[in-house]
Design an enzyme around this catalytic site. Structure first.
Site, short mmCIF file in Angstrom:
data_model
loop_
_atom_site.label_atom_id
_atom_site.label_comp_id
_atom_site.label_asym_id
_atom_site.label_seq_id
_atom_site.Cartn_x
_atom_site.Cartn_y
_atom_site.Cartn_z
N ASN A 23 38.09 93.73 35.47
CA ASN A 23 36.85 93.17 36.01
C ASN A 23 36.96 93.13 37.52
O ASN A 23 38.05 93.03 38.07
CB ASN A 23 36.67 91.74 35.46
CG ASN A 23 35.38 91.09 35.95
OD1 ASN A 23 34.32 91.74 36.00
ND2 ASN A 23 35.45 89.82 36.31
N ASP A 73 37.24 84.86 34.45
CA ASP A 73 37.76 85.24 35.77
C ASP A 73 39.23 84.87 35.94
O ASP A 73 39.70 84.56 37.04
CB ASP A 73 36.90 84.63 36.91
CG ASP A 73 35.46 85.13 36.84
OD1 ASP A 73 35.26 86.30 36.47
OD2 ASP A 73 34.55 84.36 37.15
N HIS A 104 35.58 90.83 40.73
CA HIS A 104 34.98 89.52 40.98
C HIS A 104 34.90 89.31 42.49
O HIS A 104 35.86 89.59 43.21
CB HIS A 104 35.82 88.42 40.33
CG HIS A 104 35.22 87.07 40.49
ND1 HIS A 104 34.15 86.63 39.74
CD2 HIS A 104 35.50 86.06 41.36
CE1 HIS A 104 33.81 85.41 40.12
NE2 HIS A 104 34.61 85.05 41.09
N SER A 123 38.42 90.62 44.12
CA SER A 123 39.62 90.81 43.29
C SER A 123 39.30 91.71 42.12
O SER A 123 38.24 91.56 41.49
CB SER A 123 40.09 89.47 42.70
OG SER A 123 40.19 88.47 43.68
#
Ligand code: GAR
Length: 202
Positions: free
Chosen positions: A109, A147, A111, A138
């Site tokens: 992911n 997250d 973020h 990140s």
């Protein structure tokens, strides 16, 4: 070397998706975008991907009775395209721990903060409200906490006293578009080791 088959999950604009598609168009890039999947049929990114002849699929969570059925439908698309790595790129649904367990270290992911700081939504608003002097973005492996999960790459940017949310968004997004393809490259090249919940680049 076989290229890594990517599925990119989006919910909206798709600028990180486009950064990944662009990187994959470079001949020596070790990954290819096999499919773009959106839970939102209105996502702008779907049209952007389709215009570049990337296969797209809409799996609308609203069409399913519950999360398990929604995720089953996602799994079907993933198996149809022989996916090796899932890249969440502004995908605004939380995946269940069962789904994540099926893809260990195979979901990443991006973020817009320096995790573990500012998990969740409205990161730039909170950074500005706190008067922080730096922020960033990140790329991390996805685990069942929101997250959370080992950070693969981060990039810091300065925050200036008269920044607006728009200015900070733009400054950070520019860096997102650089580190996301780089993280995919490192994974595809087998250069990321995760030990004791921490990732390192080799
Ligand atoms: C990006 O800034 C991404 O970091 C953020 O959503 C935006 C999507 O933009 N993701 C999250 O906040 C996930 N928690 P994009 O659709 O243009 O890539």
């Amino acid at each position: 070397m076989e290229k890594l088959n990517l599925a990119i999950f989006i919910s909206g604009r798709g600028s990180n998706m486009q950064a990944l598609i662009g990187a994959c168009m470079t001949p020596d890039f070790p990954a290819r975008v096999a499919v773009v999947i959106s839970n939102n049929p209105e996502a702008q990114g779907l049209n952007i991907a389709a215009a570049q002849e990337i296969p797209v699929a809409t799996v609308n969570h609203k069409d399913y009775a519950n999360k398990a059925e929604f995720e089953n439908a996602l799994q079907q698309v993933l198996s149809e395209y022989h996916i090796d790595l899932i890249c969440l790129a502004g995908f605004m649904r939380l995946l269940s721990s069962e789904f994540i367990a099926d893809w260990p270290n195979k979901i990443i992911n991006i973020h817009p903060s320096l995790l573990p700081a500012y998990k969740g939504l409205d990161t730039h608003e909170r950074v500005l409200a706190d008067g922080a002097s730096e922020s960033g973005c990140s790329v991390h492996f996805v685990t069942s906490g929101m997250d959370e999960g080992p950070v693969i790459l981060q990039k810091k940017v300065p925050v200036f006293p008269d920044d607006t949310v728009q200015m900070l968004t733009t400054r950070i997004l520019e860096q997102e578009h650089i580190i996301y393809p780089l993280a995919v490259r490192f994974i595809a090249e087998g250069r990321i080791r995760t030990i004791d919940g921490k990732s390192e680049i080799q």
